[in-house]
Enzyme design. Structure first.
Site, PDB file in Angstrom:
ATOM      1  N   HIS A 215     -56.982  11.355  -1.252  1.00 20.01           N
ATOM      2  CA  HIS A 215     -57.145  10.978  -2.655  1.00 20.01           C
ATOM      3  C   HIS A 215     -55.841  10.462  -3.243  1.00 20.01           C
ATOM      4  O   HIS A 215     -54.762  10.582  -2.643  1.00 20.01           O
ATOM      5  CB  HIS A 215     -57.677  12.160  -3.475  1.00 20.01           C
ATOM      6  CG  HIS A 215     -56.751  13.339  -3.541  1.00 20.01           C
ATOM      7  ND1 HIS A 215     -55.644  13.385  -4.354  1.00 20.01           N
ATOM      8  CD2 HIS A 215     -56.781  14.532  -2.879  1.00 20.01           C
ATOM      9  CE1 HIS A 215     -55.029  14.541  -4.214  1.00 20.01           C
ATOM     10  NE2 HIS A 215     -55.697  15.265  -3.311  1.00 20.01           N
ATOM     11  N   CYS A 231     -55.051  18.781   1.053  1.00 19.89           N
ATOM     12  CA  CYS A 231     -55.527  17.413   0.910  1.00 19.89           C
ATOM     13  C   CYS A 231     -54.419  16.415   1.234  1.00 19.89           C
ATOM     14  O   CYS A 231     -53.232  16.729   1.142  1.00 19.89           O
ATOM     15  CB  CYS A 231     -56.055  17.164  -0.502  1.00 19.89           C
ATOM     16  SG  CYS A 231     -57.666  17.929  -0.825  1.00 19.89           S
TER      17      CYS A 231
END
Length: 255
Positions: A215, A231
């Site tokens: 992301h 992440c």
């Protein structure tokens, strides 16, 4: 006779006066002229005045190195080890451990590099140790991006596929993260709508059935560091570029 006595007395008077004046000059302290050339009394002197300034010499510390051998430490910037051979670095400069809000290291900008890892074109390969994400393009090349990865204790590796893509995704922190941050005094919202303030940034690509994503980020200075909860984060400009190049079902290899 009177005239001779008067001359003798006058001579004696001047001799005594001269001796007294000389003694006074010898005992008088030196005159220190103020360095302030705008002082009213000094301006009245007229002409060009060269003031005499007496400076107290600083005593050199016993541990201070000679001037010829001293270095300006601020001229050296810390370099973080990525991959391959170690980068030269002065021993006295500490290695950077936490990101600072500054411009991005140019090595983490997108660029085309040689690639011979054996993965098929279209595959995403993430090297968490070197902080790089590679999109294999074929012909022995790959498009490389800088990324931020999981902090110590949140590292992971494995093979997954992109199962979903989202533009300006909303963020729902896991309950474990909410509890972990609350223990530190940081209280996270139960849900945050997508937008510039959202920590997931402009785009997100979800990996398998895990909680991990590739992301964007609203903190681009963290690229190149291990700061996330697992992440893979990218600059918003870079994640938009990658988002347009990959499809749902793309294979992702994390090493």
């Amino acid at each position: 006779m009177l005239k001779k006595s008067l001359i003798l007395a006058t001579s004696l008077f001047f001799a005594v006066s001269s001796l007294a004046e000389a003694g006074e000059r010898r005992s008088r302290p030196p005159v220190i002229v103020s360095p302030d050339l705008t002082a009213p009394w000094l301006l009245q002197l007229g002409g060009k005045v060269e003031p005499v300034i007496y400076r107290q010499q600083q005593r050199r510390s016993a541990v201070q190195a000679p001037a010829a051998t001293r270095k300006k430490q601020y001229l050296f910037q810390p370099q973080v080890q990525r991959s391959g051979a170690a980068l030269a670095q002065p021993a006295s400069v500490p290695r950077a451990r936490k990101p600072v809000q500054t411009r991005l290291d140019p090595q983490f900008l997108p660029q085309t590099v040689a690639y011979d890892g054996g993965e098929k074109p279209g595959t995403i390969v993430i090297d968490t140790n070197s902080r790089f994400l590679y999109l294999v393009t074929g012909n022995g090349e790959a498009r490389r991006y800088g990324v931020g990865v999981g902090k110590p204790g949140f590292e992971w590796a494995g093979n997954h596929k992109v199962t979903r893509k989202a533009e300006w995704p909303s963020w729902t922190p896991p309950s474990e993260m909410i509890a972990r941050e609350a223990a530190k005094g940081h209280y996270l919202p139960a849900r945050m709508d997508g937008g510039e303030a959202n920590p997931l940034g402009a785009r997100a690509m979800y990996l398998g059935s895990t909680l991990y994503r590739i992301h964007g980020t609203n903190a681009p200075w963290t690229i190149g560091y291990a700061v996330s909860s697992g992440c893979i984060r990218m600059r918003n400009e870079d994640v938009v570029d990658l988002y347009e190049r990959v499809k749902v079902g793309t294979r992702v290899v994390v090493i």
